[in-house]
Design a protein around this motif. Structure first.
Motif, PDB file in Angstrom:
ATOM      1  N   TYR A 320      -2.646  -0.164  -4.015  1.00 33.97           N
ATOM      2  CA  TYR A 320      -1.924  -0.681  -5.188  1.00 33.97           C
ATOM      3  C   TYR A 320      -2.897  -1.293  -6.193  1.00 33.97           C
ATOM      4  O   TYR A 320      -2.799  -1.054  -7.402  1.00 33.97           O
ATOM      5  N   ARG A 321      -3.838  -2.051  -5.672  1.00 33.66           N
ATOM      6  CA  ARG A 321      -4.794  -2.735  -6.551  1.00 33.66           C
ATOM      7  C   ARG A 321      -5.683  -1.708  -7.288  1.00 33.66           C
ATOM      8  O   ARG A 321      -5.874  -1.795  -8.502  1.00 33.66           O
ATOM      9  N   GLN A 322      -6.211  -0.744  -6.550  1.00 34.70           N
ATOM     10  CA  GLN A 322      -7.120   0.240  -7.154  1.00 34.70           C
ATOM     11  C   GLN A 322      -6.387   1.148  -8.142  1.00 34.70           C
ATOM     12  O   GLN A 322      -6.899   1.437  -9.230  1.00 34.70           O
ATOM     13  N   PHE A 323      -5.195   1.582  -7.771  1.00 32.63           N
ATOM     14  CA  PHE A 323      -4.496   2.572  -8.575  1.00 32.63           C
ATOM     15  C   PHE A 323      -3.807   1.958  -9.796  1.00 32.63           C
ATOM     16  O   PHE A 323      -3.914   2.489 -10.910  1.00 32.63           O
ATOM     17  N   PHE A 324      -3.127   0.836  -9.595  1.00 31.65           N
ATOM     18  CA  PHE A 324      -2.293   0.299 -10.667  1.00 31.65           C
ATOM     19  C   PHE A 324      -2.940  -0.851 -11.443  1.00 31.65           C
ATOM     20  O   PHE A 324      -2.603  -1.070 -12.604  1.00 31.65           O
ATOM     21  N   MET A 325      -3.838  -1.596 -10.812  1.00 36.29           N
ATOM     22  CA  MET A 325      -4.465  -2.723 -11.491  1.00 36.29           C
ATOM     23  C   MET A 325      -5.821  -2.338 -12.088  1.00 36.29           C
ATOM     24  O   MET A 325      -6.098  -2.632 -13.249  1.00 36.29           O
ATOM     25  N   TYR A 326      -6.672  -1.680 -11.277  1.00 32.79           N
ATOM     26  CA  TYR A 326      -7.991  -1.296 -11.749  1.00 32.79           C
ATOM     27  C   TYR A 326      -8.003   0.080 -12.404  1.00 32.79           C
ATOM     28  O   TYR A 326      -9.015   0.469 -12.976  1.00 32.79           O
ATOM     29  N   ARG A 327      -6.895   0.806 -12.303  1.00 32.07           N
ATOM     30  CA  ARG A 327      -6.781   2.146 -12.879  1.00 32.07           C
ATOM     31  C   ARG A 327      -7.852   3.100 -12.348  1.00 32.07           C
ATOM     32  O   ARG A 327      -8.339   3.963 -13.070  1.00 32.07           O
ATOM     33  N   ASN A 329      -8.072   5.936 -10.280  1.00 30.37           N
ATOM     34  CA  ASN A 329      -7.266   6.955  -9.607  1.00 30.37           C
ATOM     35  C   ASN A 329      -7.981   7.561  -8.407  1.00 30.37           C
ATOM     36  O   ASN A 329      -7.344   7.939  -7.418  1.00 30.37           O
ATOM     37  N   GLY A 330      -9.311   7.653  -8.485  1.00 35.47           N
ATOM     38  CA  GLY A 330     -10.072   8.241  -7.387  1.00 35.47           C
ATOM     39  C   GLY A 330      -9.965   7.421  -6.118  1.00 35.47           C
ATOM     40  O   GLY A 330      -9.602   7.943  -5.058  1.00 35.47           O
ATOM     41  N   TYR A 331     -10.275   6.128  -6.190  1.00 35.10           N
ATOM     42  CA  TYR A 331     -10.194   5.261  -5.017  1.00 35.10           C
ATOM     43  C   TYR A 331      -8.759   5.138  -4.522  1.00 35.10           C
ATOM     44  O   TYR A 331      -8.489   5.173  -3.313  1.00 35.10           O
ATOM     45  N   GLY A 332      -7.821   4.964  -5.470  1.00 37.14           N
ATOM     46  CA  GLY A 332      -6.419   4.815  -5.075  1.00 37.14           C
ATOM     47  C   GLY A 332      -5.906   6.042  -4.334  1.00 37.14           C
ATOM     48  O   GLY A 332      -5.264   5.920  -3.281  1.00 37.14           O
ATOM     49  N   SER A 333      -6.195   7.226  -4.851  1.00 39.98           N
ATOM     50  CA  SER A 333      -5.750   8.463  -4.200  1.00 39.98           C
ATOM     51  C   SER A 333      -6.415   8.643  -2.844  1.00 39.98           C
ATOM     52  O   SER A 333      -5.776   9.090  -1.886  1.00 39.98           O
ATOM     53  N   THR A 334      -7.692   8.287  -2.753  1.00 34.29           N
ATOM     54  CA  THR A 334      -8.412   8.420  -1.480  1.00 34.29           C
ATOM     55  C   THR A 334      -7.816   7.508  -0.419  1.00 34.29           C
ATOM     56  O   THR A 334      -7.649   7.914   0.743  1.00 34.29           O
ATOM     57  N   LEU A 335      -7.480   6.291  -0.793  1.00 36.08           N
ATOM     58  CA  LEU A 335      -6.851   5.370   0.151  1.00 36.08           C
ATOM     59  C   LEU A 335      -5.505   5.904   0.627  1.00 36.08           C
ATOM     60  O   LEU A 335      -5.152   5.790   1.808  1.00 36.08           O
ATOM     61  N   ALA A 336      -4.750   6.491  -0.295  1.00 34.44           N
ATOM     62  CA  ALA A 336      -3.458   7.066   0.077  1.00 34.44           C
ATOM     63  C   ALA A 336      -3.636   8.215   1.067  1.00 34.44           C
ATOM     64  O   ALA A 336      -2.880   8.335   2.047  1.00 34.44           O
ATOM     65  N   ILE A 337      -4.646   9.050   0.855  1.00 36.89           N
ATOM     66  CA  ILE A 337      -4.902  10.178   1.753  1.00 36.89           C
ATOM     67  C   ILE A 337      -5.378   9.675   3.117  1.00 36.89           C
ATOM     68  O   ILE A 337      -4.982  10.199   4.166  1.00 36.89           O
ATOM     69  N   VAL A 338      -6.240   8.654   3.122  1.00 34.90           N
ATOM     70  CA  VAL A 338      -6.697   8.069   4.396  1.00 34.90           C
ATOM     71  C   VAL A 338      -5.513   7.536   5.186  1.00 34.90           C
ATOM     72  O   VAL A 338      -5.414   7.732   6.404  1.00 34.90           O
ATOM     73  N   LEU A 339      -4.584   6.875   4.498  1.00 31.46           N
ATOM     74  CA  LEU A 339      -3.386   6.356   5.154  1.00 31.46           C
ATOM     75  C   LEU A 339      -2.535   7.502   5.703  1.00 31.46           C
ATOM     76  O   LEU A 339      -2.018   7.428   6.824  1.00 31.46           O
ATOM     77  N   LEU A 340      -2.408   8.569   4.928  1.00 26.74           N
ATOM     78  CA  LEU A 340      -1.643   9.734   5.378  1.00 26.74           C
ATOM     79  C   LEU A 340      -2.286  10.367   6.608  1.00 26.74           C
ATOM     80  O   LEU A 340      -1.580  10.716   7.572  1.00 26.74           O
ATOM     81  N   ILE A 341      -3.611  10.500   6.587  1.00 29.82           N
ATOM     82  CA  ILE A 341      -4.319  11.087   7.730  1.00 29.82           C
ATOM     83  C   ILE A 341      -4.129  10.234   8.984  1.00 29.82           C
ATOM     84  O   ILE A 341      -4.004  10.759  10.095  1.00 29.82           O
ATOM     85  N   ALA A 342      -4.092   8.917   8.803  1.00 30.41           N
ATOM     86  CA  ALA A 342      -3.892   8.021   9.953  1.00 30.41           C
ATOM     87  C   ALA A 342      -2.484   8.126  10.519  1.00 30.41           C
ATOM     88  O   ALA A 342      -2.276   7.979  11.735  1.00 30.41           O
TER      89      ALA A 342
END
Length: 362
Positions: A320-327, A329-342
């Motif tokens: 949330y912080r990377q994607f919506f606050m810091y804008r 998109n790369g880090y935010g999307s990567t974190l989402a994918i890592v969570l999905l993989i887990a």
């Protein structure tokens, strides 16, 4: 003559098969653009959206089903099930598959989703101190939170099963499940509330001070204590969920097996480990995997209690912080994918367990 008539019929059916779905699409797209570009009051928007949703779905199914009814019986039996399955598959693809693929693509791009950066974002996730702390905290939530919820749920289920106040006890333990995560965070924020000085309105500090102790800023403690205090909230909420499912499993244990074990000289602890646990193994695995998925996605409690401060960030809050606050998109999307993989291996394991129980998955 018969061949010509058959050809005309198939041309007519082909025409209907193309025109009716296209007409549905155009009509509902026009309704959507009207609602999107209109200048109506919010209440009227809500009413029209509900009416459109109910009537729209009904008319789509009715019109498509009418088209299928025109086909011969052999073709109708093959195509008709698709009328009910296809819209759901399209909706799932649009709402789940497309965003997932799009997020995966963004995870290989820079912060502005313009330039391709390869695996740089993934390398950063596992080397950046803040992001590593989020991954570590998530692991703590998964291991400690899940183990505590399942263990306490099992113990309470066994004890409540033998109590004359079983219904009352289970109702009280299960009650936090009826509260949203945000509301639970607000409640426990008051429990942990700390105010410098003598007067303490936080429940926990009030108790500590009443017994001669010193008030503490519980949620601001050094690692890992502040995370442990947050995990207590998860345990408070999810133990009731585990208890209900495990209690249902306990009710299914044959009484004859328990009585036979007691006649053979087994004490209650031996019965618990030698009979109950094996009988409940499938239920325990299902409850465990469900809570693991829940804890991997934990967000609300951390956000309400600390906002991710004091090293309490988890993967979802960092996303949330990377994607919506810091804008970023790369880090935010990567974190989402890592969570999905887990989460995926846990879901696959859960589906296999359901299949073994005869749940119909193939």
């Amino acid at each position: 003559m018969g061949t010509l008539r058959s050809r005309h019929k198939w041309l007519w059916l082909t025409f209907l098969t193309i025109v009716v779905p296209v007409m549905n699409l155009l009509i509902h797209w026009r309704i959507f653009t009207f609602l999107r570009d209109g200048n109506l009051t919010p209440v009227l928007y809500a009413v029209l959206a509900v009416i459109w949703g109910v009537v729209g779905v009904y008319t789509i199914y009715l019109s498509l089903n009418w088209v299928i009814e025109q086909y011969p019986v052999k073709w109708r039996q093959r195509i008709q099930p698709l009328i009910f399955i296809a819209p759901a598959l399209i909706l799932l693809g649009w709402l789940l598959l497309y965003p997932t693929v799009r997020t995966l693509i963004f995870s290989f791009m820079d912060a502005n989703s313009v330039d391709f950066v390869g695996l740089s974002n993934y390398v950063a996730i596992f080397t950046n101190r803040l992001l590593l702390a989020a991954l570590r905290n998530n692991l703590l939530w998964v291991v400690l939170g899940t183990f505590s919820c399942v263990s306490l749920g099992l113990i309470i289920a066994v004890l409540a099963d033998r109590s004359s106040f079983e219904k009352l006890a289970k109702s009280i333990i299960f009650m936090p499940m009826a509260i949203s995560m945000v509301a639970s965070g607000v409640i426990w924020k008051f429990v942990y509330y700390y105010k410098p000085g003598d007067e303490q309105i936080g429940l926990l500090n009030a108790i500590v001070v009443a017994f001669g102790g010193e008030a503490q800023a519980w949620a601001s403690f050094a690692q890992p204590w502040n995370n442990l205090f947050l995990i207590v909230i998860l345990i408070w909420m999810e133990t009731g969920f585990a208890m209900v499912l495990l209690s249902a499993g306990i009710k299914g244990i044959p009484e004859e097996s328990l009585e036979a074990a007691r006649m053979d000289g087994a004490n209650e602890i031996m019965i618990f480990f030698k009979i109950m646990i094996p009988y409940l193994s499938t239920t325990i695995l299902s409850v465990t995997t469900t809570i693991i998925v829940f804890t991997l996605k934990i967000f609300d409690i951390v956000m309400v209690m600390t906002g991710g401060q004091y090293d309490t960030d988890v993967v979802a809050t960092q996303f949330y912080r990377q994607f919506f606050m810091y804008r970023n998109n790369g880090y935010g999307s990567t974190l989402a994918i890592v969570l999905l993989i887990a989460i995926i291996p846990v879901l696959i394991f859960n589906l296999r367990q359901i299949r073994k129980q005869g749940g119909g998955f193939s």
